[in-house]
Design a protein around this motif. Structure first.
Motif, PDB file in Angstrom:
ATOM      1  N   MET A   1      48.276  37.654  19.043  1.00 48.44           N
ATOM      2  CA  MET A   1      48.403  38.290  17.374  1.00 48.44           C
ATOM      3  C   MET A   1      50.098  38.490  17.161  1.00 48.44           C
ATOM      4  O   MET A   1      50.938  37.697  16.482  1.00 48.44           O
ATOM      5  N   PHE A   2      50.768  38.870  18.388  1.00 46.24           N
ATOM      6  CA  PHE A   2      52.227  39.242  18.939  1.00 46.24           C
ATOM      7  C   PHE A   2      52.999  37.979  18.737  1.00 46.24           C
ATOM      8  O   PHE A   2      53.778  38.175  18.102  1.00 46.24           O
ATOM      9  N   ALA A   3      52.369  36.784  19.392  1.00 40.95           N
ATOM     10  CA  ALA A   3      53.557  35.435  19.510  1.00 40.95           C
ATOM     11  C   ALA A   3      53.207  34.895  17.868  1.00 40.95           C
ATOM     12  O   ALA A   3      54.577  34.122  18.171  1.00 40.95           O
ATOM     13  N   PHE A   4      52.004  35.515  17.558  1.00 40.15           N
ATOM     14  CA  PHE A   4      52.455  34.332  15.938  1.00 40.15           C
ATOM     15  C   PHE A   4      53.270  35.357  15.227  1.00 40.15           C
ATOM     16  O   PHE A   4      54.644  34.433  14.805  1.00 40.15           O
ATOM     17  N   ILE A   5      53.156  36.280  15.079  1.00 40.19           N
ATOM     18  CA  ILE A   5      54.182  37.231  14.296  1.00 40.19           C
ATOM     19  C   ILE A   5      55.882  36.869  14.977  1.00 40.19           C
ATOM     20  O   ILE A   5      56.625  36.380  13.712  1.00 40.19           O
ATOM     21  N   PHE A   6      55.182  37.214  16.440  1.00 41.65           N
ATOM     22  CA  PHE A   6      57.010  37.211  16.807  1.00 41.65           C
ATOM     23  C   PHE A   6      57.978  35.565  16.752  1.00 41.65           C
ATOM     24  O   PHE A   6      59.152  35.485  16.105  1.00 41.65           O
TER      25      PHE A   6
ATOM     26  N   VAL B   1      57.179  33.484  14.002  1.00 38.02           N
ATOM     27  CA  VAL B   1      57.401  33.926  12.356  1.00 38.02           C
ATOM     28  C   VAL B   1      58.675  34.683  12.103  1.00 38.02           C
ATOM     29  O   VAL B   1      59.298  34.109  11.093  1.00 38.02           O
ATOM     30  N   VAL B   2      58.798  35.831  12.566  1.00 36.79           N
ATOM     31  CA  VAL B   2      60.192  36.307  12.277  1.00 36.79           C
ATOM     32  C   VAL B   2      60.958  35.764  12.669  1.00 36.79           C
ATOM     33  O   VAL B   2      62.208  36.131  12.377  1.00 36.79           O
ATOM     34  N   VAL B   3      61.133  34.516  13.998  1.00 38.29           N
ATOM     35  CA  VAL B   3      62.481  34.112  14.501  1.00 38.29           C
ATOM     36  C   VAL B   3      62.381  33.542  13.500  1.00 38.29           C
ATOM     37  O   VAL B   3      63.564  33.321  13.264  1.00 38.29           O
ATOM     38  N   ALA B   4      61.665  32.169  13.237  1.00 37.53           N
ATOM     39  CA  ALA B   4      62.032  31.305  12.904  1.00 37.53           C
ATOM     40  C   ALA B   4      62.140  31.696  11.037  1.00 37.53           C
ATOM     41  O   ALA B   4      63.390  30.982  10.692  1.00 37.53           O
ATOM     42  N   TYR B   5      62.075  33.145  10.312  1.00 36.08           N
ATOM     43  CA  TYR B   5      62.690  33.437   9.518  1.00 36.08           C
ATOM     44  C   TYR B   5      63.888  33.697   9.783  1.00 36.08           C
ATOM     45  O   TYR B   5      65.209  33.048   9.152  1.00 36.08           O
TER      46      TYR B   5
ATOM     47  N   ALA C   1      61.767  27.204   3.876  1.00 38.17           N
ATOM     48  CA  ALA C   1      63.028  26.704   4.938  1.00 38.17           C
ATOM     49  C   ALA C   1      61.656  27.021   6.133  1.00 38.17           C
ATOM     50  O   ALA C   1      62.060  26.934   7.134  1.00 38.17           O
ATOM     51  N   SER C   2      61.855  28.902   6.335  1.00 38.49           N
ATOM     52  CA  SER C   2      61.129  29.249   7.689  1.00 38.49           C
ATOM     53  C   SER C   2      59.276  29.058   7.429  1.00 38.49           C
ATOM     54  O   SER C   2      58.916  28.310   7.852  1.00 38.49           O
ATOM     55  N   MET C   3      59.032  28.816   5.845  1.00 36.12           N
ATOM     56  CA  MET C   3      57.747  28.857   6.041  1.00 36.12           C
ATOM     57  C   MET C   3      58.080  26.918   6.498  1.00 36.12           C
ATOM     58  O   MET C   3      56.228  26.757   7.171  1.00 36.12           O
ATOM     59  N   GLY C   4      58.548  26.101   6.400  1.00 35.73           N
ATOM     60  CA  GLY C   4      57.946  24.530   6.450  1.00 35.73           C
ATOM     61  C   GLY C   4      58.517  24.495   8.304  1.00 35.73           C
ATOM     62  O   GLY C   4      58.071  24.282   8.682  1.00 35.73           O
ATOM     63  N   ALA C   5      59.357  25.220   8.663  1.00 40.84           N
ATOM     64  CA  ALA C   5      59.540  25.666  10.430  1.00 40.84           C
ATOM     65  C   ALA C   5      58.573  25.624  10.713  1.00 40.84           C
ATOM     66  O   ALA C   5      58.476  25.741  11.749  1.00 40.84           O
ATOM     67  N   ILE C   6      57.653  26.910  10.118  1.00 36.80           N
ATOM     68  CA  ILE C   6      56.680  27.990  11.020  1.00 36.80           C
ATOM     69  C   ILE C   6      56.190  26.313  11.223  1.00 36.80           C
ATOM     70  O   ILE C   6      55.105  26.308  11.987  1.00 36.80           O
TER      71      ILE C   6
END
Length: 62
Positions: A1-6, A8-12, A49-54
């Protein structure tokens, strides 16, 4: 879960920086004159843009 949140934050953050640079280069980023409008523009453009990257990053899983 931490990896996913990390991820998402980095992509944003990356999308935020890229959008800021592009808006600055085309002259649509009035940082000093209208700071609130600048922040709103960057947030509104960075979110899709970040959602597309994710989503594309999720395709990379094997």
């Amino acid at each position: 879960m931490f990896a996913f949140i990390f991820r998402v934050v980095v992509a944003y953050l990356i999308a935020f920086i890229v959008v800021s640079l592009i808006l600055f280069s085309i002259g649509k980023l009035p940082i000093i004159d209208e700071t609130i409008i600048t922040i709103k523009r960057i947030i509104v453009i960075s979110m899709p843009a970040s959602m597309g990257a994710i989503i594309v990053d999720g395709f990379d899983k094997e």
